[in-house]
Design a protein around this motif. Structure first.
Motif, PDB file in Angstrom:
ATOM      1  N   ASP A   1       0.833  -1.195   0.000  1.00  0.00           N
ATOM      2  CA  ASP A   1       0.000   0.000   0.000  1.00  0.00           C
ATOM      3  C   ASP A   1       0.869   1.246   0.000  1.00  0.00           C
ATOM      4  O   ASP A   1       1.495   1.589   1.006  1.00  0.00           O
ATOM      5  CB  ASP A   1      -0.930   0.027   1.219  1.00  0.00           C
ATOM      6  N   GLN A   2       0.910   1.920  -1.125  1.00  0.00           N
ATOM      7  CA  GLN A   2       1.611   3.187  -1.255  1.00  0.00           C
ATOM      8  C   GLN A   2       0.563   4.290  -1.379  1.00  0.00           C
ATOM      9  O   GLN A   2      -0.225   4.297  -2.318  1.00  0.00           O
ATOM     10  CB  GLN A   2       2.530   3.165  -2.480  1.00  0.00           C
ATOM     11  N   VAL A   3       0.539   5.203  -0.417  1.00  0.00           N
ATOM     12  CA  VAL A   3      -0.481   6.257  -0.416  1.00  0.00           C
ATOM     13  C   VAL A   3       0.176   7.607  -0.650  1.00  0.00           C
ATOM     14  O   VAL A   3       1.322   7.842  -0.257  1.00  0.00           O
ATOM     15  CB  VAL A   3      -1.278   6.273   0.907  1.00  0.00           C
ATOM     16  N   SER A   4      -0.554   8.497  -1.288  1.00  0.00           N
ATOM     17  CA  SER A   4      -0.030   9.826  -1.586  1.00  0.00           C
ATOM     18  C   SER A   4       0.200  10.599  -0.299  1.00  0.00           C
ATOM     19  O   SER A   4      -0.607  10.553   0.632  1.00  0.00           O
ATOM     20  CB  SER A   4      -0.998  10.577  -2.503  1.00  0.00           C
ATOM     21  N   ARG A   5       1.296  11.326  -0.264  1.00  0.00           N
ATOM     22  CA  ARG A   5       1.632  12.103   0.935  1.00  0.00           C
ATOM     23  C   ARG A   5       0.678  13.276   1.109  1.00  0.00           C
ATOM     24  O   ARG A   5       0.595  13.865   2.198  1.00  0.00           O
ATOM     25  CB  ARG A   5       3.069  12.594   0.880  1.00  0.00           C
ATOM     26  N   LEU A   6      -0.043  13.605   0.072  1.00  0.00           N
ATOM     27  CA  LEU A   6      -1.113  14.594   0.158  1.00  0.00           C
ATOM     28  C   LEU A   6      -2.427  13.848  -0.002  1.00  0.00           C
ATOM     29  O   LEU A   6      -2.659  13.203  -1.026  1.00  0.00           O
ATOM     30  CB  LEU A   6      -0.952  15.652  -0.938  1.00  0.00           C
ATOM     31  N   GLY A   7      -3.275  13.918   1.019  1.00  0.00           N
ATOM     32  CA  GLY A   7      -4.536  13.191   0.984  1.00  0.00           C
ATOM     33  C   GLY A   7      -5.721  14.126   0.780  1.00  0.00           C
ATOM     34  O   GLY A   7      -5.693  15.296   1.192  1.00  0.00           O
ATOM     35  N   PHE A   8      -6.741  13.588   0.135  1.00  0.00           N
ATOM     36  CA  PHE A   8      -7.966  14.352  -0.114  1.00  0.00           C
ATOM     37  C   PHE A   8      -8.845  14.280   1.138  1.00  0.00           C
ATOM     38  O   PHE A   8      -9.482  13.283   1.412  1.00  0.00           O
ATOM     39  CB  PHE A   8      -8.712  13.762  -1.318  1.00  0.00           C
ATOM     40  N   GLY A   9      -8.865  15.372   1.901  1.00  0.00           N
ATOM     41  CA  GLY A   9      -9.766  15.454   3.043  1.00  0.00           C
ATOM     42  C   GLY A   9     -11.157  15.803   2.563  1.00  0.00           C
ATOM     43  O   GLY A   9     -11.369  16.878   1.999  1.00  0.00           O
ATOM     44  N   ALA A  10     -12.107  14.886   2.773  1.00  0.00           N
ATOM     45  CA  ALA A  10     -13.411  15.010   2.116  1.00  0.00           C
ATOM     46  C   ALA A  10     -14.490  15.658   2.976  1.00  0.00           C
ATOM     47  O   ALA A  10     -15.670  15.603   2.645  1.00  0.00           O
ATOM     48  CB  ALA A  10     -13.884  13.621   1.667  1.00  0.00           C
ATOM     49  N   MET A  11     -14.098  16.318   4.058  1.00  0.00           N
ATOM     50  CA  MET A  11     -15.089  16.998   4.887  1.00  0.00           C
ATOM     51  C   MET A  11     -15.828  18.071   4.093  1.00  0.00           C
ATOM     52  O   MET A  11     -17.032  18.279   4.259  1.00  0.00           O
ATOM     53  CB  MET A  11     -14.394  17.609   6.110  1.00  0.00           C
ATOM     54  N   GLY A  12     -15.107  18.757   3.202  1.00  0.00           N
ATOM     55  CA  GLY A  12     -15.723  19.827   2.418  1.00  0.00           C
ATOM     56  C   GLY A  12     -16.776  19.351   1.447  1.00  0.00           C
ATOM     57  O   GLY A  12     -17.620  20.142   1.010  1.00  0.00           O
ATOM     58  N   LEU A  13     -16.756  18.064   1.097  1.00  0.00           N
ATOM     59  CA  LEU A  13     -17.770  17.545   0.178  1.00  0.00           C
ATOM     60  C   LEU A  13     -19.150  17.542   0.816  1.00  0.00           C
ATOM     61  O   LEU A  13     -20.165  17.528   0.120  1.00  0.00           O
ATOM     62  CB  LEU A  13     -17.416  16.119  -0.261  1.00  0.00           C
ATOM     63  N   GLY A  14     -19.191  17.543   2.145  1.00  0.00           N
ATOM     64  CA  GLY A  14     -20.471  17.486   2.846  1.00  0.00           C
ATOM     65  C   GLY A  14     -21.053  18.832   3.206  1.00  0.00           C
ATOM     66  O   GLY A  14     -22.050  18.903   3.931  1.00  0.00           O
ATOM     67  N   GLY A  15     -20.436  19.912   2.737  1.00  0.00           N
ATOM     68  CA  GLY A  15     -20.982  21.243   2.978  1.00  0.00           C
ATOM     69  C   GLY A  15     -20.476  21.934   4.225  1.00  0.00           C
ATOM     70  O   GLY A  15     -20.984  23.001   4.587  1.00  0.00           O
ATOM     71  N   SER A  16     -19.472  21.355   4.886  1.00  0.00           N
ATOM     72  CA  SER A  16     -18.978  21.944   6.133  1.00  0.00           C
ATOM     73  C   SER A  16     -18.336  23.308   5.927  1.00  0.00           C
ATOM     74  O   SER A  16     -18.276  24.120   6.844  1.00  0.00           O
ATOM     75  CB  SER A  16     -17.973  21.001   6.797  1.00  0.00           C
ATOM     76  N   PHE A  17     -17.827  23.557   4.710  1.00  0.00           N
ATOM     77  CA  PHE A  17     -17.172  24.830   4.419  1.00  0.00           C
ATOM     78  C   PHE A  17     -17.940  25.623   3.367  1.00  0.00           C
ATOM     79  O   PHE A  17     -17.367  26.363   2.574  1.00  0.00           O
ATOM     80  CB  PHE A  17     -15.737  24.579   3.939  1.00  0.00           C
ATOM     81  N   GLY A  18     -19.256  25.443   3.359  1.00  0.00           N
ATOM     82  CA  GLY A  18     -20.085  26.148   2.417  1.00  0.00           C
ATOM     83  C   GLY A  18     -20.659  25.218   1.362  1.00  0.00           C
ATOM     84  O   GLY A  18     -20.134  24.138   1.108  1.00  0.00           O
ATOM     85  N   ALA A  19     -21.761  25.642   0.756  1.00  0.00           N
ATOM     86  CA  ALA A  19     -22.455  24.822  -0.231  1.00  0.00           C
ATOM     87  C   ALA A  19     -21.778  24.912  -1.594  1.00  0.00           C
ATOM     88  O   ALA A  19     -21.300  25.967  -1.995  1.00  0.00           O
ATOM     89  CB  ALA A  19     -23.913  25.262  -0.341  1.00  0.00           C
ATOM     90  N   HIS A  20     -21.742  23.777  -2.305  1.00  0.00           N
ATOM     91  CA  HIS A  20     -21.179  23.710  -3.653  1.00  0.00           C
ATOM     92  C   HIS A  20     -22.044  22.785  -4.501  1.00  0.00           C
ATOM     93  O   HIS A  20     -22.712  21.886  -3.979  1.00  0.00           O
ATOM     94  CB  HIS A  20     -19.746  23.179  -3.622  1.00  0.00           C
ATOM     95  N   ASP A  21     -22.026  22.994  -5.784  1.00  0.00           N
ATOM     96  CA  ASP A  21     -22.767  22.136  -6.693  1.00  0.00           C
ATOM     97  C   ASP A  21     -22.184  20.721  -6.660  1.00  0.00           C
ATOM     98  O   ASP A  21     -20.956  20.547  -6.686  1.00  0.00           O
ATOM     99  CB  ASP A  21     -22.684  22.700  -8.115  1.00  0.00           C
ATOM    100  N   GLU A  22     -23.046  19.736  -6.616  1.00  0.00           N
ATOM    101  CA  GLU A  22     -22.580  18.353  -6.495  1.00  0.00           C
ATOM    102  C   GLU A  22     -21.695  17.934  -7.659  1.00  0.00           C
ATOM    103  O   GLU A  22     -20.680  17.254  -7.472  1.00  0.00           O
ATOM    104  CB  GLU A  22     -23.778  17.399  -6.388  1.00  0.00           C
ATOM    105  N   ASN A  23     -22.043  18.343  -8.849  1.00  0.00           N
ATOM    106  CA  ASN A  23     -21.230  17.985 -10.013  1.00  0.00           C
ATOM    107  C   ASN A  23     -19.832  18.598  -9.922  1.00  0.00           C
ATOM    108  O   ASN A  23     -18.846  17.972 -10.323  1.00  0.00           O
ATOM    109  CB  ASN A  23     -21.916  18.430 -11.300  1.00  0.00           C
ATOM    110  N   ASP A  24     -19.739  19.811  -9.378  1.00  0.00           N
ATOM    111  CA  ASP A  24     -18.436  20.438  -9.183  1.00  0.00           C
ATOM    112  C   ASP A  24     -17.617  19.662  -8.157  1.00  0.00           C
ATOM    113  O   ASP A  24     -16.395  19.507  -8.313  1.00  0.00           O
ATOM    114  CB  ASP A  24     -18.600  21.890  -8.730  1.00  0.00           C
TER     115      ASP A  24
END
Length: 326
Positions: free
Chosen positions: A11-34
């Motif tokens: 298992d080799q993982v990227s040293r930069l990870g995608f934190g997905a909290m923002g996908l749930g609207g925690s940092f403001g609303a965004h279009d789902e397709n975006d």
């Protein structure tokens, strides 16, 4: 993209990870397709570690749609079991394990995550809260081990509720877990003192969160910046007078541009300076910022003396849970 070993050479993982909290609207609303496109944008550039949670609104559901649209190699997926502590209870102070994770809940929550993500296995399942008092009970670990035996999860981890990094030392030394997720940034470098060396010694993956201090370390904050009521950061930066926070950030500008092109790059370079940091989790639901963060990985690292200067003279540990949950 740069990669690190996650427990196993397989298992080799990227040293930069995608934190997905923002996908749930925690940092403001965004279009789902975006939001879906933002995930694909990072995957296309080599980010292969994604961290989400049941508590992140519809983050898992959106990720599931993005994964369905992705034709490349499957990324390493991490999620977290949602705590059942009522309201804010369990974040600022300890609650019994029976309240946070009653028997059967870990399995039920994992099954929901699998369905939302549209996958058969989650690579890393973490408790979204962890308190060392819970080690006196064994049923929660037995539930996770059983899920692992059944092939529904591959690794077991914990996420610490706040900046009290020392609460994880005993379980890291026990060999019972595979990963620890905790706050680590320029203002709070305390994991360097104990937790990170312990993780390195016992080969436990170290996942850094709040790398940008919820965006504050990027320098975006002004006296007039306002947040919607639904924004997770609404009270975050007002733990102290806002001008004090801005002043502390401005002190870091002395390192720009000699050692980083911007403050966000400096924050990322600082956290990734230690090789035992498996992955730095950053919200990357806005592509323009995600691309800047990805580009930063190919820049020259901080010189050791600059890293030590920042570590020693720019630490400013604040526990925002004191105002958010107390």
């Amino acid at each position: 993209m740069k990669y690190n070993r996650f427990r196993s050479d397989l298992d080799q993982v990227s040293r930069l990870g995608f934190g997905a909290m923002g996908l749930g609207g925690s940092f403001g609303a965004h279009d789902e397709n975006d939001l879906i496109r933002s995930v694909l944008n990072c995957l296309e550039q080599g980010v292969n570690f994604i961290d989400t949670a049941r508590a992140y609104g519809n983050s898992e559901h959106i990720l599931g749609k993005a994964l369905k649209a992705w034709n490349g190699e499957r990324p390493f997926l991490a999620s977290k079991v949602e705590s059942l502590g009522p309201g804010s209870v369990g974040w600022g102070t300890h609650i019994p394990i029976e309240s946070a994770y009653p028997q059967g809940w870990i399995r039920k929550c994992t099954e929901i995550s699998l369905k939302e993500l549209g996958v058969d296995v989650i690579d890393l399942m973490q408790l979204h809260q962890y308190w060392p008092q819970w080690d006196k009970a064994d049923y929660w670990m037995e539930e996770l081990l059983r899920l692992k035996e059944e092939g529904k999860i591959r690794y077991i981890g914990i996420s610490l509720p706040d900046q009290r990094h020392d609460i994880a030392l005993s379980i890291v030394r026990s060999g019972a877990i595979d990963a620890v997720q905790t706050v680590f940034n320029i203002f709070d470098p305390l994991p360097l003192d104990c937790l990170l060396p312990f993780c390195e010694e016992h080969e436990v993956a170290f996942l850094a969160r709040c790398v940008m201090d919820e965006g504050g370390l990027t320098g975006f904050l002004t006296e007039d910046t306002s947040f919607d009521d639904s924004d997770y950061r609404k009270s975050y930066f007002d733990y102290v007078p806002r001008q004090m926070y801005i002043e502390r950030v401005n002190r870091l500008r002395k390192f720009i541009p000699d050692y980083a092109n911007n403050l966000a790059e400096l924050a990322l370079k600082f956290v990734l300076h230690h090789p035992a940091v498996t992955s730095a989790l950053v919200s990357m639901h806005i592509p323009v910022y995600a691309n800047q963060n990805i580009a930063a990985l190919n820049k020259a690292p901080l010189p050791d003396e600059i890293f030590e200067e920042i570590r020693k003279y720019h630490r400013w540990v604040r526990n925002f849970y004191d105002t958010k949950f107390w």
